[in-house]
Design a protein around this motif. Structure first.
Motif, PDB file in Angstrom:
ATOM      1  N   ASP A  16     -32.975 -24.185 -50.903  1.00  0.00           N
ATOM      2  CA  ASP A  16     -33.239 -24.541 -52.300  1.00  0.00           C
ATOM      3  C   ASP A  16     -31.932 -24.634 -53.096  1.00  0.00           C
ATOM      4  O   ASP A  16     -31.780 -25.497 -53.964  1.00  0.00           O
ATOM      5  CB  ASP A  16     -34.149 -23.498 -52.958  1.00  0.00           C
ATOM      6  CG  ASP A  16     -35.603 -23.651 -52.560  1.00  0.00           C
ATOM      7  OD1 ASP A  16     -35.928 -24.665 -51.915  1.00  0.00           O
ATOM      8  OD2 ASP A  16     -36.405 -22.762 -52.899  1.00  0.00           O
ATOM      9  N   VAL A  17     -31.000 -23.738 -52.786  1.00  0.00           N
ATOM     10  CA  VAL A  17     -29.686 -23.761 -53.446  1.00  0.00           C
ATOM     11  C   VAL A  17     -28.927 -25.020 -53.038  1.00  0.00           C
ATOM     12  O   VAL A  17     -28.381 -25.750 -53.875  1.00  0.00           O
ATOM     13  CB  VAL A  17     -28.878 -22.495 -53.087  1.00  0.00           C
ATOM     14  CG1 VAL A  17     -27.448 -22.601 -53.602  1.00  0.00           C
ATOM     15  CG2 VAL A  17     -29.563 -21.245 -53.635  1.00  0.00           C
ATOM     16  N   GLN A  18     -28.902 -25.292 -51.739  1.00  0.00           N
ATOM     17  CA  GLN A  18     -28.147 -26.436 -51.231  1.00  0.00           C
ATOM     18  C   GLN A  18     -28.681 -27.769 -51.761  1.00  0.00           C
ATOM     19  O   GLN A  18     -27.913 -28.701 -52.013  1.00  0.00           O
ATOM     20  CB  GLN A  18     -28.192 -26.443 -49.701  1.00  0.00           C
ATOM     21  CG  GLN A  18     -27.485 -25.259 -49.061  1.00  0.00           C
ATOM     22  CD  GLN A  18     -27.888 -25.070 -47.603  1.00  0.00           C
ATOM     23  OE1 GLN A  18     -28.502 -25.958 -47.000  1.00  0.00           O
ATOM     24  NE2 GLN A  18     -27.570 -23.907 -47.041  1.00  0.00           N
ATOM     25  N   HIS A  19     -29.995 -27.850 -51.979  1.00  0.00           N
ATOM     26  CA  HIS A  19     -30.618 -29.118 -52.354  1.00  0.00           C
ATOM     27  C   HIS A  19     -30.781 -29.266 -53.865  1.00  0.00           C
ATOM     28  O   HIS A  19     -31.369 -30.275 -54.302  1.00  0.00           O
ATOM     29  CB  HIS A  19     -31.976 -29.257 -51.652  1.00  0.00           C
ATOM     30  CG  HIS A  19     -31.863 -29.313 -50.159  1.00  0.00           C
ATOM     31  ND1 HIS A  19     -32.847 -28.858 -49.298  1.00  0.00           N
ATOM     32  CD2 HIS A  19     -30.862 -29.763 -49.354  1.00  0.00           C
ATOM     33  CE1 HIS A  19     -32.457 -29.026 -48.050  1.00  0.00           C
ATOM     34  NE2 HIS A  19     -31.262 -29.574 -48.051  1.00  0.00           N
ATOM     35  N   ASP A  20     -30.298 -28.318 -54.633  1.00  0.00           N
ATOM     36  CA  ASP A  20     -30.353 -28.443 -56.092  1.00  0.00           C
ATOM     37  C   ASP A  20     -29.144 -29.272 -56.542  1.00  0.00           C
ATOM     38  O   ASP A  20     -28.041 -28.754 -56.730  1.00  0.00           O
ATOM     39  CB  ASP A  20     -30.341 -27.059 -56.741  1.00  0.00           C
ATOM     40  CG  ASP A  20     -30.474 -27.113 -58.254  1.00  0.00           C
ATOM     41  OD1 ASP A  20     -30.425 -28.227 -58.822  1.00  0.00           O
ATOM     42  OD2 ASP A  20     -30.616 -26.044 -58.887  1.00  0.00           O
ATOM     43  N   CYS A  21     -29.375 -30.584 -56.690  1.00  0.00           N
ATOM     44  CA  CYS A  21     -28.252 -31.475 -56.991  1.00  0.00           C
ATOM     45  C   CYS A  21     -27.634 -31.166 -58.352  1.00  0.00           C
ATOM     46  O   CYS A  21     -26.417 -31.317 -58.542  1.00  0.00           O
ATOM     47  CB  CYS A  21     -28.698 -32.931 -56.922  1.00  0.00           C
ATOM     48  SG  CYS A  21     -30.048 -33.346 -58.050  1.00  0.00           S
ATOM     49  N   GLU A  22     -28.433 -30.713 -59.307  1.00  0.00           N
ATOM     50  CA  GLU A  22     -27.891 -30.368 -60.626  1.00  0.00           C
ATOM     51  C   GLU A  22     -26.949 -29.170 -60.522  1.00  0.00           C
ATOM     52  O   GLU A  22     -25.853 -29.160 -61.110  1.00  0.00           O
ATOM     53  CB  GLU A  22     -29.035 -30.079 -61.595  1.00  0.00           C
ATOM     54  CG  GLU A  22     -29.873 -31.308 -61.914  1.00  0.00           C
ATOM     55  CD  GLU A  22     -31.170 -31.000 -62.624  1.00  0.00           C
ATOM     56  OE1 GLU A  22     -31.717 -31.897 -63.288  1.00  0.00           O
ATOM     57  OE2 GLU A  22     -31.656 -29.845 -62.514  1.00  0.00           O
ATOM     58  N   LEU A  23     -27.371 -28.170 -59.769  1.00  0.00           N
ATOM     59  CA  LEU A  23     -26.529 -26.994 -59.549  1.00  0.00           C
ATOM     60  C   LEU A  23     -25.236 -27.371 -58.842  1.00  0.00           C
ATOM     61  O   LEU A  23     -24.140 -26.911 -59.223  1.00  0.00           O
ATOM     62  CB  LEU A  23     -27.299 -25.957 -58.721  1.00  0.00           C
ATOM     63  CG  LEU A  23     -26.519 -24.720 -58.288  1.00  0.00           C
ATOM     64  CD1 LEU A  23     -26.219 -23.828 -59.491  1.00  0.00           C
ATOM     65  CD2 LEU A  23     -27.298 -23.930 -57.229  1.00  0.00           C
ATOM     66  N   GLN A  24     -25.321 -28.195 -57.821  1.00  0.00           N
ATOM     67  CA  GLN A  24     -24.129 -28.588 -57.064  1.00  0.00           C
ATOM     68  C   GLN A  24     -23.178 -29.414 -57.933  1.00  0.00           C
ATOM     69  O   GLN A  24     -21.954 -29.269 -57.836  1.00  0.00           O
ATOM     70  CB  GLN A  24     -24.530 -29.367 -55.811  1.00  0.00           C
ATOM     71  CG  GLN A  24     -25.402 -28.595 -54.826  1.00  0.00           C
ATOM     72  CD  GLN A  24     -24.724 -27.349 -54.236  1.00  0.00           C
ATOM     73  OE1 GLN A  24     -23.510 -27.198 -54.298  1.00  0.00           O
ATOM     74  NE2 GLN A  24     -25.527 -26.444 -53.686  1.00  0.00           N
ATOM     75  N   ASN A  25     -23.720 -30.267 -58.796  1.00  0.00           N
ATOM     76  CA  ASN A  25     -22.863 -31.024 -59.722  1.00  0.00           C
ATOM     77  C   ASN A  25     -22.166 -30.079 -60.699  1.00  0.00           C
ATOM     78  O   ASN A  25     -21.006 -30.291 -61.065  1.00  0.00           O
ATOM     79  CB  ASN A  25     -23.693 -32.044 -60.495  1.00  0.00           C
ATOM     80  CG  ASN A  25     -24.163 -33.190 -59.623  1.00  0.00           C
ATOM     81  OD1 ASN A  25     -23.611 -33.431 -58.545  1.00  0.00           O
ATOM     82  ND2 ASN A  25     -25.190 -33.892 -60.076  1.00  0.00           N
ATOM     83  N   TRP A  26     -22.880 -29.046 -61.096  1.00  0.00           N
ATOM     84  CA  TRP A  26     -22.328 -28.050 -62.035  1.00  0.00           C
ATOM     85  C   TRP A  26     -21.128 -27.325 -61.425  1.00  0.00           C
ATOM     86  O   TRP A  26     -20.046 -27.307 -62.010  1.00  0.00           O
ATOM     87  CB  TRP A  26     -23.437 -27.065 -62.411  1.00  0.00           C
ATOM     88  CG  TRP A  26     -23.020 -25.937 -63.307  1.00  0.00           C
ATOM     89  CD1 TRP A  26     -22.793 -25.993 -64.652  1.00  0.00           C
ATOM     90  CD2 TRP A  26     -22.798 -24.568 -62.929  1.00  0.00           C
ATOM     91  NE1 TRP A  26     -22.445 -24.744 -65.142  1.00  0.00           N
ATOM     92  CE2 TRP A  26     -22.446 -23.857 -64.093  1.00  0.00           C
ATOM     93  CE3 TRP A  26     -22.865 -23.884 -61.713  1.00  0.00           C
ATOM     94  CZ2 TRP A  26     -22.159 -22.484 -64.082  1.00  0.00           C
ATOM     95  CZ3 TRP A  26     -22.584 -22.516 -61.701  1.00  0.00           C
ATOM     96  CH2 TRP A  26     -22.234 -21.833 -62.872  1.00  0.00           C
ATOM     97  N   ILE A  27     -21.296 -26.745 -60.248  1.00  0.00           N
ATOM     98  CA  ILE A  27     -20.188 -25.986 -59.659  1.00  0.00           C
ATOM     99  C   ILE A  27     -19.059 -26.924 -59.251  1.00  0.00           C
ATOM    100  O   ILE A  27     -17.877 -26.578 -59.349  1.00  0.00           O
ATOM    101  CB  ILE A  27     -20.662 -25.112 -58.468  1.00  0.00           C
ATOM    102  CG1 ILE A  27     -19.529 -24.182 -57.997  1.00  0.00           C
ATOM    103  CG2 ILE A  27     -21.186 -25.953 -57.320  1.00  0.00           C
ATOM    104  CD1 ILE A  27     -19.053 -23.200 -59.048  1.00  0.00           C
ATOM    105  N   GLY A  28     -19.399 -28.148 -58.848  1.00  0.00           N
ATOM    106  CA  GLY A  28     -18.359 -29.117 -58.509  1.00  0.00           C
ATOM    107  C   GLY A  28     -17.510 -29.484 -59.713  1.00  0.00           C
ATOM    108  O   GLY A  28     -16.285 -29.626 -59.613  1.00  0.00           O
ATOM    109  N   GLU A  29     -18.146 -29.619 -60.872  1.00  0.00           N
ATOM    110  CA  GLU A  29     -17.393 -29.958 -62.085  1.00  0.00           C
ATOM    111  C   GLU A  29     -16.524 -28.794 -62.534  1.00  0.00           C
ATOM    112  O   GLU A  29     -15.387 -28.996 -62.988  1.00  0.00           O
ATOM    113  CB  GLU A  29     -18.352 -30.373 -63.191  1.00  0.00           C
ATOM    114  CG  GLU A  29     -17.639 -30.911 -64.423  1.00  0.00           C
ATOM    115  CD  GLU A  29     -18.497 -31.848 -65.249  1.00  0.00           C
ATOM    116  OE1 GLU A  29     -18.626 -33.026 -64.874  1.00  0.00           O
ATOM    117  OE2 GLU A  29     -19.048 -31.397 -66.276  1.00  0.00           O
ATOM    118  N   ILE A  30     -17.027 -27.580 -62.408  1.00  0.00           N
ATOM    119  CA  ILE A  30     -16.205 -26.407 -62.747  1.00  0.00           C
ATOM    120  C   ILE A  30     -14.985 -26.341 -61.842  1.00  0.00           C
ATOM    121  O   ILE A  30     -13.862 -26.065 -62.298  1.00  0.00           O
ATOM    122  CB  ILE A  30     -17.046 -25.113 -62.642  1.00  0.00           C
ATOM    123  CG1 ILE A  30     -18.094 -25.072 -63.764  1.00  0.00           C
ATOM    124  CG2 ILE A  30     -16.147 -23.873 -62.706  1.00  0.00           C
ATOM    125  CD1 ILE A  30     -19.086 -23.946 -63.646  1.00  0.00           C
TER     126      ILE A  30
END
Length: 608
Positions: A433-447
């Motif tokens: 669920d963590v890996q497939h949360d594209c919004e979450l991944q975009n968030w940490i990637g932008e940080i």
């Protein structure tokens, strides 16, 4: 009228002739499907609405991940929400090589929902301000004591500082529990550029031991201000000030005291860069310690305080607004801890850190040095140093009985970590669920890209593969913007109001030989009266908690008041309340209490 299923509501505030064009605060919209239907659907808003904003859309769903959405209209709503925010919240650059910031130069640009009015306590700074135009040196120690009497007599910590500032044991105590507990670290080998020999420091170690043995036992610590090396020092009152980049060796004794045993004022060893020792003439040794305190002031203000709490919070807030829709659970968890960083940082950049601000007018690291220091500090950031358990272990503070910062920080971190883990379990069933949360991944990637500048050596994550990784990072963000800020901000006046203890600038260059200063000379190194008062007037404001102070893990937001979240909040508050009691009990036994990480003294976010 009968309504079918309502999943979105659209609101718009229209100006009407004859009525003032005022903002409206909408709590929620309640809808019945028919006049006979007893059930009410609530569409929460909790925002100010302006005519200039056009339509705003409200949904009645509780927090959920994008993959849980079942209707295309709600998926599209999430995406529109982010597109709108990304047009409004853009990345800007404050200094090259430092974390990026929100591209705004005015608080009014934030709008009413991202700005706030802080209710300030009344603090009498009239005496300080009465001297703020006096461009002369302090005439004597007695004058400094008179100044302190008028400003610090009701501050018990400041009175202790003034009484003990020359003592080696108190110097060491400050490294662990003062405004800046993040610099000191345990060492097992001497730095190659520190010209210290075992014979040189033998008189300050146990008779049956040596420097090598004490390092093996973990009893030797180092302060290294290499980050200041060769920085251009500011001109204050049209006079050159000076910076050093000292190395300071400290020893933890069998009596339970941490004392400095050697100080080298510059990084490059050589005949004009002597190592000062406790056995040197008293003025030489005192002045060497003052140089360390001056260096610590610069690093504390710009790296420990501004970079590690304010700028980190702003990066995370900007990324949250741009990449996590308001319905995302992490958006809802984080915003109470980070929202205020936007306003306070914009204000700092246009006042304190700008032309004619306190750094420009009064502090050794002025406008020329600030961008260089922030860039260096960013390069030297390590993710492990931002996570308390890793940090205090690596620096050898976790088992040091007199390091109250480490003891309290670990317990606050653990409470927050359990709270965050519980929150994550409500929404993420597994690592997939963590890996497939594209919004979450975009968030940490932008940080990672905008905050840590894509620098892999920092060790910060650029994606999340597990819930454990996510939990650690989110805990770090909340801790940095609440507890760490409390420790390094609200302690400032206590340790700085006695000016010789933490001079913001030094008026004469570092000594290149021993025996060149007298007792009277020492005080001539201090900043002049007006610049001292300018610094203290600012610190007086920064060190006062707000009247509308919100303690750690107390939430006014509507979504914290229902469901399983209520239980999580109750549990963490109960744990923090027990910790506050334990800290109060310990402090009652201490000559100098350490209150800054008591949960009732920790503000929920950076608001000053």
């Amino acid at each position: 009228m009968w309504f079918g299923i309502v999943v979105l509501l659209r609101l718009r505030l229209e100006a009407q002739p004859g009525f003032p064009d005022l903002d409206w605060h909408c709590h929620d919209v309640q809808v019945r499907r028919s006049s006979e239907d007893p059930e009410v659907e609530v569409f929460p808003c909790h925002k100010w609405i302006r005519t200039a904003d056009g339509y705003i859309e409200l949904r009645n769903e509780k927090a959920c991940l994008k993959k849980k959405e079942t209707l295309d209209i709600l998926i599209n709503h999430r995406e529109r929400d982010l597109q709108h925010k990304q047009q409004f919240m853009r990345w800007g650059t404050f200094v090259e090589g430092g974390p990026h910031c929100v591209d705004m130069t005015s608080v009014t640009a934030l709008g009413p929902n991202l700005s706030y009015i802080r209710q300030r306590p009344v603090y009498n700074v009239h005496y300080i301000k009465s001297l703020i135009e006096r461009r002369t040196s302090w005439s004597s120690l007695q004058e400094l004591e008179t100044f302190f009497l008028f400003n610090g007599r009701e501050n018990t910590v400041a009175k202790y500082v003034q009484a003990h500032w020359q003592e080696d044991a108190f110097f060491g105590y400050q490294c662990l529990n003062g405004c800046n507990p993040l610099c000191i670290r345990q060492i097992h080998n001497l730095p190659p550029n520190l010209s210290v020999t075992s014979e040189m420091v033998r008189p300050f170690l146990p008779e049956d031991s040596s420097l090598g043995q004490e390092m093996e036992r973990g009893h030797v610590y180092l302060l290294d201000y290499e980050v200041l090396d060769q920085l251009p020092a500011n001109t204050v009152n049209d006079k050159q000030t000076y910076l050093a980049a000292p190395l300071c060796l400290l020893h933890y004794s069998r009596q339970g005291e941490l004392k400095p045993i050697a100080i080298q004022l510059q990084q490059a060893p050589g005949p004009q860069n002597p190592v000062f020792l406790p056995s040197d003439a008293a003025p030489d040794w005192l002045l060497a310690k003052m140089w360390v305190r001056n260096s610590d002031f610069q690093v504390h203000q710009l790296l420990t305080h501004f970079l590690r709490t304010h700028l980190l919070g702003e990066v995370c807030c900007t990324a949250t607004l741009r990449q996590l829709p308001e319905i995302h659970p992490l958006h809802q968890l984080l915003m109470p801890h980070i929202r205020s960083t936007l306003q306070i940082n914009i204000q700092a950049r246009v006042t304190l850190l700008a032309t004619k601000g306190v750094f420009d007018k009064s502090i050794a690291c002025g406008l020329e040095a600030i961008p260089l220091l922030l860039a260096r500090g960013t390069q030297r950031l390590r993710y492990s140093s931002m996570c308390v358990p890793d940090d205090v272990r690596v620096r050898g503070l976790d088992a040091l009985p007199i390091c109250y910062y480490a003891q309290d920080a670990l317990r606050v971190w653990d409470a927050l970590h359990r709270f965050v883990a519980g929150w994550i379990r409500l929404y993420y069933c597994n690592d997939e669920d963590v890996q497939h949360d594209c919004e979450l991944q975009n968030w940490i990637g932008e940080i990672f890209t905008e905050g840590f500048l894509g620098l892999s050596h920092i060790g910060a994550p650029h994606s999340f593969q597990t819930a454990v990784e996510m939990c650690k990072f989110v805990t770090m963000v909340i801790f940095s913007c609440s507890a760490l800020h409390a420790a390094v901000n609200f302690s400032q006046l206590d340790y700085n109001i006695w000016i010789p203890n933490s001079p913001a600038a030094m008026s004469r260059p570092p000594s290149q030989t021993k025996g060149s200063v007298s007792e009277e000379d020492v005080f001539s190194f201090l900043p002049e009266v007006n610049s001292s008062c300018h610094v203290l007037s600012v610190l007086s404001l920064l060190s006062q908690p707000a009247i509308d102070f919100v303690p750690l893990c107390h939430y006014n937001e509507w979504y914290f008041s229902s469901g399983a979240i209520v239980k999580l909040v109750e549990e963490v508050r109960r744990e923090l309340k027990m910790l506050a009691k334990d800290i109060a009990d310990r402090n009652s036994q201490l000559e100098l209490p350490y209150p800054y990480l008591s949960p009732d003294c920790i503000e929920n976010s950076v608001t000053i």
